[in-house]
Design a protein around this motif. Structure first.
Motif, PDB file in Angstrom:
ATOM      1  N   GLN A   1      54.705 -56.782 -16.658  1.00 34.06           N
ATOM      2  CA  GLN A   1      54.460 -57.601 -17.845  1.00 34.06           C
ATOM      3  C   GLN A   1      53.728 -56.833 -18.947  1.00 34.06           C
TER       4      GLN A   1
ATOM      5  N   ARG B   1      50.109 -64.583 -24.849  1.00 35.63           N
ATOM      6  CA  ARG B   1      51.522 -64.373 -25.184  1.00 35.63           C
ATOM      7  C   ARG B   1      52.210 -65.692 -25.512  1.00 35.63           C
TER       8      ARG B   1
ATOM      9  N   THR C   1      51.302 -66.789 -28.976  1.00 36.32           N
ATOM     10  CA  THR C   1      51.927 -66.014 -30.066  1.00 36.32           C
ATOM     11  C   THR C   1      53.420 -66.272 -30.171  1.00 36.32           C
ATOM     12  N   GLU C   2      54.065 -66.700 -29.074  1.00 36.95           N
ATOM     13  CA  GLU C   2      55.512 -66.962 -29.101  1.00 36.95           C
ATOM     14  C   GLU C   2      55.827 -68.272 -29.801  1.00 36.95           C
TER      15      GLU C   2
END
Length: 117
Positions: free
Chosen positions: A88, A112, A115-116
């Motif tokens: 990852q 993550r 932020t996606e």
């Protein structure tokens, strides 16, 4: 070709007992091997469970799954956690305990996901 018979075979052209090793013409040997009546002497015997079609499908399914995908992170070993983090692209502290690794990985994954969106 030398074959070892796995079962008793009796017909007008050939007769052999289980366990008997005989030289037979290659065409006949291939026919007997494909039918499961014999194995080539120089080849290892296949196990019964490898010859059963239902078991082969189950084994293929089990082998295709990665164990890390099925387990929650807290059930993985430290080595598995480090491998997962490497896949990852998560950097981990060199000397960290399992609970610290879980915390770092969890934070990185949450970051993550944030932020996606």
């Amino acid at each position: 070709m030398r074959v070892e018979f796995t079962r008793t075979v009796a017909n007008p052209s050939l007769s052999a007992r289980a366990g008997e090793i005989k030289d037979v013409p290659e065409a006949e040997a291939v026919k007997r091997i494909e039918a499961g009546h014999a194995v080539a002497v120089d080849q290892p015997r296949t196990r019964l469970r490898d010859r059963l079609p239902g078991l082969r499908k189950q084994q293929a399914k089990a082998e295709s799954k990665a164990p890390e995908e099925d387990k929650p992170l807290d059930k993985l070993t430290v080595e598995q956690l480090r491998a997962y983090a490497e896949e990852q692209d998560i950097s981990l502290p060199e000397k960290a305990r399992k609970d610290e690794l879980l915390k770092v990985i969890g934070e990185a994954l949450e970051e993550r996901e944030g932020t996606e969106q």
